[in-house]
Design a protein around this motif. Structure first.
Motif, short mmCIF file in Angstrom:
data_model
loop_
_atom_site.label_atom_id
_atom_site.label_comp_id
_atom_site.label_asym_id
_atom_site.label_seq_id
_atom_site.Cartn_x
_atom_site.Cartn_y
_atom_site.Cartn_z
N UNK A 90 -12.14 0.79 -2.55
CA UNK A 90 -13.15 -0.27 -2.40
C UNK A 90 -13.86 -0.54 -3.73
N UNK A 91 -14.18 0.54 -4.42
CA UNK A 91 -14.91 0.41 -5.67
C UNK A 91 -14.08 -0.27 -6.76
N UNK A 92 -12.80 0.05 -6.83
CA UNK A 92 -11.96 -0.54 -7.87
C UNK A 92 -11.68 -2.01 -7.60
N UNK A 93 -11.69 -2.41 -6.33
CA UNK A 93 -11.40 -3.80 -5.97
C UNK A 93 -12.63 -4.70 -6.12
N UNK A 94 -13.81 -4.11 -6.09
CA UNK A 94 -15.05 -4.88 -6.01
C UNK A 94 -15.18 -5.93 -7.11
N UNK A 140 0.83 -1.21 0.00
CA UNK A 140 0.00 0.00 0.00
C UNK A 140 0.86 1.26 0.00
N UNK A 141 2.03 1.17 0.61
CA UNK A 141 2.92 2.33 0.70
C UNK A 141 3.78 2.51 -0.54
N UNK A 142 4.23 1.38 -1.15
CA UNK A 142 5.29 1.49 -2.16
C UNK A 142 4.89 1.07 -3.58
N UNK A 143 3.80 0.33 -3.73
CA UNK A 143 3.43 -0.13 -5.07
C UNK A 143 2.45 0.85 -5.71
N UNK A 144 2.76 1.41 -6.90
CA UNK A 144 1.87 2.39 -7.55
C UNK A 144 0.46 1.85 -7.77
N UNK A 145 0.36 0.55 -8.15
CA UNK A 145 -0.98 -0.02 -8.42
C UNK A 145 -1.77 -0.16 -7.14
N UNK A 146 -1.14 -0.73 -6.10
CA UNK A 146 -1.84 -0.94 -4.83
C UNK A 146 -2.22 0.37 -4.16
N UNK A 147 -1.38 1.40 -4.33
CA UNK A 147 -1.65 2.69 -3.70
C UNK A 147 -2.92 3.35 -4.23
N UNK A 155 -7.03 3.27 6.91
CA UNK A 155 -6.58 4.58 6.41
C UNK A 155 -7.66 5.65 6.55
N UNK A 156 -8.89 5.23 6.44
CA UNK A 156 -10.01 6.18 6.57
C UNK A 156 -10.38 6.44 8.02
N UNK A 157 -9.77 5.69 8.93
CA UNK A 157 -10.11 5.84 10.34
C UNK A 157 -11.45 5.22 10.68
N UNK A 158 -11.95 4.30 9.84
CA UNK A 158 -13.26 3.69 10.05
C UNK A 158 -13.15 2.40 10.86
N UNK A 159 -12.21 1.55 10.50
CA UNK A 159 -11.99 0.27 11.18
C UNK A 159 -10.67 -0.30 10.68
N UNK A 160 -10.16 -1.31 11.39
CA UNK A 160 -8.97 -2.01 10.92
C UNK A 160 -9.21 -3.51 11.02
N UNK A 161 -8.20 -4.31 10.71
CA UNK A 161 -8.37 -5.76 10.67
C UNK A 161 -8.70 -6.31 12.06
N UNK A 221 -7.93 -8.42 3.54
CA UNK A 221 -6.91 -7.59 4.19
C UNK A 221 -6.82 -6.22 3.54
N UNK A 222 -7.00 -6.18 2.21
CA UNK A 222 -6.93 -4.91 1.47
C UNK A 222 -8.07 -3.99 1.90
N UNK A 223 -9.28 -4.50 1.96
CA UNK A 223 -10.42 -3.68 2.39
C UNK A 223 -10.22 -3.18 3.82
N UNK A 224 -9.66 -4.05 4.68
CA UNK A 224 -9.41 -3.65 6.05
C UNK A 224 -8.36 -2.53 6.12
#
Length: 272
Positions: A36-40, A25-32, A82-88, A74-77
């Motif tokens: 949620x919508x793009x992963x669905x 999430x920090x270093x990969x351009x694609x993962x960054x 990052x949004x401060x909503x919840x974590x894993x 894990x990605x959604x979590x």
């Protein structure tokens, strides 16, 4: 000690996955750039790939596809964190709390003598949960494929006590819906034909449920059987230097019957 070491190894493996997710999430351009919508759409695809591996009973593929689906969880979590909503941790804690609440026969003093009792209790407890389903059928996702949705609707209605007293009674309903469908086919009313076909299909799914068959699994077995036989038909046709379009239906039937004979007795002779 052995059991504890195995648990520690599993926890370490999960911790490693979380660390890898953080790095990506920090270093990969694609993962960054993922949301949620793009992963669905990919999540849906991965779910179906897992289902396919399960249908083939392929342990290696099941393991691989479970990993792919776990990545999405894990990605959604991570996005939630990052949004401060919840974590894993929140995901795991809320799941544990739900499982404990819905299994009072395991974690409290309730009694459940069989799986049917557990299912009925599960649905009633869901209705009582804070923020849970307000109606029995509210828990059926609207986006489910229609065949799967029909099965889940019927199953949830059963757990609420709405079901046939004797499973054999369903065949009268199937016959009734078949006659209504045939009537509309004779009238050639396209809209009514579709409506009655839906009713007939729904009653057949109900029959499958009552006789403890999963209609989606049953249909997929037939899909795969048809694919095998049609592929054989096409392959043999090409070996003859011909095209399927050049063959008569009678010629195709000869190769189709040949494909059936080459299959195992269970899939070939006994299942048509």
């Amino acid at each position: 000690m052995m059991e504890k070491s195995a648990k520690e190894a599993r926890l370490a493996a999960f911790g490693r996955l979380l660390d890898v997710m953080d790095e990506l999430r920090e270093k990969c351009p694609w993962d960054k750039k993922q949301t949620n919508e793009s992963l669905r759409a990919n999540t849906i695809e991965e779910t179906y790939e897992l289902c396919d591996a399960i249908m083939r009973d392929d342990p290696d593929d099941i393991r691989k596809e479970l990993g792919d689906l776990l990545l999405h969880i894990v990605f959604y979590a991570k996005i939630g964190e990052e949004r401060g909503a919840f974590d894993i941790r929140d995901v795991c804690d809320s799941l544990c709390e739900k499982l404990i609440y819905r299994h009072p026969h395991v974690f409290a003093d309730a009694h459940a003598g069989d799986s049917r009792t557990v299912e009925q209790s599960w649905e009633q407890l869901k209705l009582k949960e804070k923020g849970g389903n307000k109606t029995v059928l509210a828990g059926v996702p609207s986006a489910l494929p229609s065949l799967v949705k029909a099965y889940r609707i019927q199953d949830k209605a059963r757990n609420a006590g709405f079901d046939w007293e004797q499973r054999e009674q369903v065949w009268d309903k199937v016959g009734e819906e078949w006659n209504e469908l045939r009537h509309e086919i004779d009238r050639m009313d396209a809209d009514r034909m579709e409506a009655e076909f839906g009713d007939f299909f729904f009653s057949m799914i109900n029959a499958a449920r009552l006789y403890k068959m999963n209609p989606d699994n049953a249909l997929e077995r037939t899909n795969q059987k048809f694919i095998r036989r049609f592929n054989y038909l096409e392959e043999q046709t090409h070996r003859q230097g011909r095209s399927l379009k050049d063959m008569t239906l009678a010629e195709m039937d000869v190769l189709w019957d040949e494909a059936k004979r080459l299959e195992s007795p269970v899939e070939g002779e006994r299942h048509g």
